[in-house]
Design a protein around this motif. Structure first.
Motif, PDB file in Angstrom:
ATOM      1  N   UNK A   1       0.805  -1.210   0.000  1.00  0.00           N
ATOM      2  CA  UNK A   1       0.000   0.000   0.000  1.00  0.00           C
ATOM      3  C   UNK A   1       0.845   1.271   0.000  1.00  0.00           C
ATOM      4  N   UNK A   2       2.117   1.168   0.461  1.00  0.00           N
ATOM      5  CA  UNK A   2       3.004   2.333   0.540  1.00  0.00           C
ATOM      6  C   UNK A   2       4.004   2.388  -0.610  1.00  0.00           C
ATOM      7  N   UNK A   3       3.997   1.391  -1.473  1.00  0.00           N
ATOM      8  CA  UNK A   3       4.998   1.291  -2.531  1.00  0.00           C
ATOM      9  C   UNK A   3       4.652   2.166  -3.732  1.00  0.00           C
ATOM     10  N   UNK A   4       5.646   2.441  -4.529  1.00  0.00           N
ATOM     11  CA  UNK A   4       5.461   3.163  -5.779  1.00  0.00           C
ATOM     12  C   UNK A   4       4.511   2.372  -6.687  1.00  0.00           C
ATOM     13  N   UNK A   5       3.530   3.052  -7.248  1.00  0.00           N
ATOM     14  CA  UNK A   5       2.567   2.382  -8.121  1.00  0.00           C
ATOM     15  C   UNK A   5       1.601   1.479  -7.380  1.00  0.00           C
ATOM     16  N   UNK A   6       1.378   1.774  -6.090  1.00  0.00           N
ATOM     17  CA  UNK A   6       0.573   0.891  -5.239  1.00  0.00           C
ATOM     18  C   UNK A   6      -0.851   0.712  -5.764  1.00  0.00           C
ATOM     19  N   UNK A   7      -1.496   1.793  -6.153  1.00  0.00           N
ATOM     20  CA  UNK A   7      -2.906   1.714  -6.543  1.00  0.00           C
ATOM     21  C   UNK A   7      -3.116   0.749  -7.696  1.00  0.00           C
ATOM     22  N   UNK A   8      -2.298   0.878  -8.726  1.00  0.00           N
ATOM     23  CA  UNK A   8      -2.434  -0.009  -9.885  1.00  0.00           C
ATOM     24  C   UNK A   8      -2.070  -1.440  -9.530  1.00  0.00           C
ATOM     25  N   UNK A   9      -0.984  -1.613  -8.752  1.00  0.00           N
ATOM     26  CA  UNK A   9      -0.540  -2.949  -8.377  1.00  0.00           C
ATOM     27  C   UNK A   9      -1.605  -3.679  -7.564  1.00  0.00           C
ATOM     28  N   UNK A  10      -2.231  -2.976  -6.632  1.00  0.00           N
ATOM     29  CA  UNK A  10      -3.263  -3.591  -5.798  1.00  0.00           C
ATOM     30  C   UNK A  10      -4.475  -3.967  -6.635  1.00  0.00           C
ATOM     31  N   UNK A  11      -4.882  -3.077  -7.528  1.00  0.00           N
ATOM     32  CA  UNK A  11      -6.046  -3.346  -8.378  1.00  0.00           C
ATOM     33  C   UNK A  11      -5.845  -4.594  -9.230  1.00  0.00           C
ATOM     34  N   UNK A  12      -4.590  -4.852  -9.620  1.00  0.00           N
ATOM     35  CA  UNK A  12      -4.295  -5.988 -10.503  1.00  0.00           C
ATOM     36  C   UNK A  12      -3.767  -7.207  -9.743  1.00  0.00           C
ATOM     37  N   UNK A  13      -3.927  -7.232  -8.423  1.00  0.00           N
ATOM     38  CA  UNK A  13      -3.270  -8.270  -7.623  1.00  0.00           C
ATOM     39  C   UNK A  13      -4.070  -9.558  -7.469  1.00  0.00           C
ATOM     40  N   UNK A  14      -5.274  -9.630  -8.006  1.00  0.00           N
ATOM     41  CA  UNK A  14      -6.055 -10.862  -7.874  1.00  0.00           C
ATOM     42  C   UNK A  14      -5.379 -12.005  -8.612  1.00  0.00           C
ATOM     43  N   UNK A  15      -4.989 -13.043  -7.879  1.00  0.00           N
ATOM     44  CA  UNK A  15      -4.322 -14.193  -8.488  1.00  0.00           C
ATOM     45  C   UNK A  15      -4.448 -15.383  -7.535  1.00  0.00           C
ATOM     46  N   UNK A  16      -5.323 -16.324  -7.871  1.00  0.00           N
ATOM     47  CA  UNK A  16      -5.558 -17.473  -6.996  1.00  0.00           C
ATOM     48  C   UNK A  16      -4.366 -18.418  -6.939  1.00  0.00           C
ATOM     49  N   UNK A  17      -3.401 -18.215  -7.828  1.00  0.00           N
ATOM     50  CA  UNK A  17      -2.203 -19.060  -7.827  1.00  0.00           C
ATOM     51  C   UNK A  17      -1.160 -18.586  -6.811  1.00  0.00           C
ATOM     52  N   UNK A  18      -1.357 -17.391  -6.250  1.00  0.00           N
ATOM     53  CA  UNK A  18      -0.436 -16.866  -5.239  1.00  0.00           C
ATOM     54  C   UNK A  18      -1.165 -16.802  -3.907  1.00  0.00           C
ATOM     55  N   UNK A  19      -0.522 -17.317  -2.854  1.00  0.00           N
ATOM     56  CA  UNK A  19      -1.117 -17.328  -1.525  1.00  0.00           C
ATOM     57  C   UNK A  19      -0.177 -16.625  -0.546  1.00  0.00           C
ATOM     58  N   UNK A  20      -0.768 -15.960   0.448  1.00  0.00           N
ATOM     59  CA  UNK A  20      -0.011 -15.102   1.352  1.00  0.00           C
ATOM     60  C   UNK A  20      -0.227 -15.507   2.804  1.00  0.00           C
ATOM     61  N   UNK A  21       0.842 -15.522   3.579  1.00  0.00           N
ATOM     62  CA  UNK A  21       0.769 -15.758   5.019  1.00  0.00           C
ATOM     63  C   UNK A  21       1.696 -14.772   5.712  1.00  0.00           C
ATOM     64  N   UNK A  22       1.168 -13.993   6.656  1.00  0.00           N
ATOM     65  CA  UNK A  22       1.977 -13.056   7.429  1.00  0.00           C
ATOM     66  C   UNK A  22       2.111 -13.563   8.856  1.00  0.00           C
ATOM     67  N   UNK A  23       3.348 -13.678   9.311  1.00  0.00           N
ATOM     68  CA  UNK A  23       3.626 -14.097  10.684  1.00  0.00           C
ATOM     69  C   UNK A  23       3.578 -12.868  11.583  1.00  0.00           C
ATOM     70  N   UNK A  24       2.749 -12.863  12.624  1.00  0.00           N
ATOM     71  CA  UNK A  24       2.674 -11.696  13.513  1.00  0.00           C
ATOM     72  C   UNK A  24       3.994 -11.461  14.245  1.00  0.00           C
ATOM     73  N   UNK A  25       4.252 -10.204  14.560  1.00  0.00           N
ATOM     74  CA  UNK A  25       5.451  -9.871  15.328  1.00  0.00           C
ATOM     75  C   UNK A  25       5.329 -10.433  16.741  1.00  0.00           C
ATOM     76  N   UNK A  26       6.363 -11.098  17.191  1.00  0.00           N
ATOM     77  CA  UNK A  26       6.361 -11.615  18.554  1.00  0.00           C
ATOM     78  C   UNK A  26       7.786 -11.840  19.036  1.00  0.00           C
TER      79      UNK A  26
END
Length: 647
Positions: free
Chosen positions: A121-146
């Motif tokens: 969301x903070x990167x250069x070209x974020x708006x376009x990149x986010x709009x085009x980011x739908x891809x069921x072949x890519x999966x995301x997991x974020x590990x919480x800070x601890x």
């Protein structure tokens, strides 16, 4: 009874999978939408009642195993080709766990500090990149800070998600663009596990076992981490809880009417010193700025420079900004209707999680601007701490992630050990630049440590430090250049690669917004190193030098069809070189490409003995590339003592 309640609360806080009702459970990173690593045995594990039989059904395979006396079970499924989606069922005697929409593909662990944490969301070209980011072949997991003082079996929370505009904005930008480039090239499902924390040292990401090989920690050999620390998770828990429920927020210390006459005085901007030195916690600051009547209802901005680590900034009691990672420039917009003629209150809540805290700026970088005029804010401010680590028994920076080795490894890496991965991408180093020479030991130590933990030699790719800080007028020493050298030296390890990004740094921001090129360059490395593609993958690599009169001739490998300059200049002039004689005094040099070599010289040095390329904090104009357009890394031909050797 009280002891039992306290223990149960601590278990919940740590996020451990402890079977209290004899049901089959698994760590949270086994979930719907997950990606499992193709072409290698798939490990699945969890907890159940002791000696309970657990059965897994997945992709046409059924396998069973039995929990041990400790209730832990682990089942190995055979290697599988990429594909999906599939369903997995895990059956115990009393319950069945089902996971849907599972893919088999390549899993990459993405770790490091704030430039890996930096979200899309903070990167250069974020708006376009986010709009085009739908891809069921890519999966995301974020590990919480601890932060954890013992090795954990699970992460506190989180699950896999499909890649789409609702899940990508707060995901790591560098990791996303890396995964996008790989999936587009390979047409294979990609799983990205993001586990990073801004402003962290490499030591905190290394296991306690490996830390014993670090000269800074070898004296603790034979002791547990908690024994070495002198405190435990209970102490950290109380401190963190106080920071989260900060009384300054509850009591509205930001309100213009709040009485601050009892607050102490200090100069702003400055790092915490005096009674605050070596403290972590929360400190509130207050000042006033007098504005003309014309400021009424106008928009404005406030510039605070960098703040270490987090801040919430208020003008006249209204929040105008909040950044939760260190070193980012605080330049906040003040909407119309907040400023007024006469006295305006400015309140800044500074939260420090570890290391130094406070304001990192010069006096002229701190000001309020309205109506085209700047009003200086540097000077005497009032301040009052609301939470201090010393109250909870911490000395120095013990409560933060950099307080000791292994604190982040334990909770953010160790739980994942055994989950099959294709490789690792790493974006860290800025925090270790002050001791860059030591990084020569620390970086290979971490890579070997993680490979040992997983039990195989997976590819490990990283991002070299970008250009940062003001351009140097003359050649000289550089901590950042020495850190880049340590990164270069780590390429001696097998299956390693490096993305050079000196051309996309930002002099006044340690967080370059162009993360797309970072991801693309990491992916190019991966195609060569992890997938064996016939590509260059990265830039020219310095090999050797020869002297001819007053010139030094440099040879390179990984040039492809030949050397060139990034700007494709027909004159083939190469920028960024310096040259020196026996006196070790470097001057800027002229350089040009001659065939597959680079010729370097200066009329000021008649008998040259050494050359340096891009040896600076900010070598933004480096332009030597190979035929695929990948930049050469900064390097030097000498081995003269650097600024950080011995630190």
């Amino acid at each position: 009874m009280k002891k039992l309640i306290k223990f149960s609360l601590l278990v919940l806080w740590l996020g451990l999978s402890v079977p209290v009702d004899a049901k089959v459970t698994l760590p949270k990173f086994f979930s719907d939408n997950m990606v499992l690593q193709r072409e290698m045995s798939i490990s699945v594990w969890g907890n159940a009642d002791k000696k309970e039989t657990v059965t897994i059904e997945f992709n046409g395979t059924t396998k069973s195993g039995q929990a041990g006396k400790d209730g832990k079970w682990k089942i190995e499924l055979p290697p599988m080709e990429y594909g999906g989606p599939f369903q997995m069922t895990i059956k115990g005697k009393d319950n069945t766990v089902t996971f849907d929409n599972i893919l088999i593909g390549d899993v990459w662990l993405c770790s490091g500090q704030s430039n890996m944490e930096f979200n899309l969301n903070s990167a250069k070209g974020a708006e376009e990149a986010i709009q085009k980011s739908a891809n069921k072949q890519i999966r995301l997991l974020t590990v919480p800070k601890t932060i954890q003082t013992e090795e954990c079996e699970d992460i506190p929370s989180g699950s896999w998600e499909e890649c789409n505009p609702s899940t990508t904005p707060n995901f790591s930008a560098a990791a996303y663009f890396f995964g996008q480039a790989l999936e587009e090239e390979l047409d294979v499902p990609i799983g990205l596990i993001h586990s990073s924390w801004g402003g962290t040292d490499i030591e905190t990401w290394t296991s306690w076992q490996a830390a014993m090989e670090n000269s800074d920690y070898s004296s603790y050999k034979g002791k547990t981490l908690e024994k070495s620390l002198g405190y435990s998770m209970k102490d950290i828990e109380r401190f963190k809880s106080s920071m989260q429920t900060d009384k300054g927020i509850k009591e509205k210390w930001f309100a213009p009417t709040y009485n601050t006459t009892s607050w102490k005085k200090t100069h702003v901007p400055a790092l915490w010193e005096g009674s605050l030195k070596n403290e972590d916690g929360v400190v509130w600051y207050r000042t006033e700025v007098t504005l003309p009547e014309s400021a009424e209802s106008q928009v404005g901005s406030i510039q605070l420079g960098a703040v270490d680590d987090e801040d919430i900034t208020y003008v006249n009691g209204k929040q105008v900004g909040n950044i939760n990672f260190w070193m980012a420039n605080r330049n906040y917009h003040i909407p119309a209707g907040i400023l007024k003629g006469g006295k305006n209150s400015l309140t800044v809540c500074v939260k420090d999680n570890g290391g130094e805290g406070g304001f990192l700026a010069s006096d002229d970088q701190v000001y309020l601007e309205v109506g085209g005029k700047r009003y200086p804010l540097a000077g005497e401010w009032s301040y009052k701490p609301s939470v201090l680590s010393s109250t909870f028994g911490f000395k120095g920076t013990g409560s933060g992630p950099n307080g000791f080795s292994s604190l982040l490894y334990n909770g953010m890496i160790h739980p994942l050990v055994g989950y099959g991965i294709k490789g690792v991408i790493w974006y860290q180093g800025e925090n270790n630049a002050g001791r860059a020479y030591h990084y020569r030991q620390l970086f290979p130590l971490l890579i070997n440590d993680w490979r040992n933990q997983w039990g195989y030699e997976f590819p490990f790719l990283w991002v070299q430090l970008a250009s940062f800080m003001a351009e140097e007028a003359e050649p000289g020493g550089s901590n950042w250049a020495e850190l880049r050298e340590a990164q270069n030296m780590t390429l001696r390890l097998p299956k390693t690669g490096q993305a050079v990004i000196t051309d996309i740094g930002e002099a006044m921001d340690i967080h370059p917004r162009n993360k797309k090129d970072v991801g693309i360059r990491l992916a190019a490395n991966a195609l060569k190193i992890a997938y064996g593609k016939d590509v260059l993958g990265s830039g020219p690599v310095y090999q050797s030098m020869a002297k001819e009169g007053n010139k030094i001739i440099l040879s390179f490998t990984n040039t492809g069809k030949g050397l060139s300059t990034q700007d494709k200049s027909k004159y083939k002039y190469v920028k960024g070189f310096a040259i020196a004689g026996d006196d070790q005094k470097f001057v800027w040099a002229q350089a040009y490409i001659q065939g597959d070599k680079v010729v370097v010289f200066s009329d000021e040095v008649k008998n040259p003995v050494a050359v340096r390329y891009g040896w600076a904090n900010n070598p933004y104009d480096n332009n030597l590339v190979n035929s695929d357009g990948w930049l050469a890394s900064p390097f030097r031909t000498d081995n003269w003592k650097g600024q950080t050797e011995g630190k």
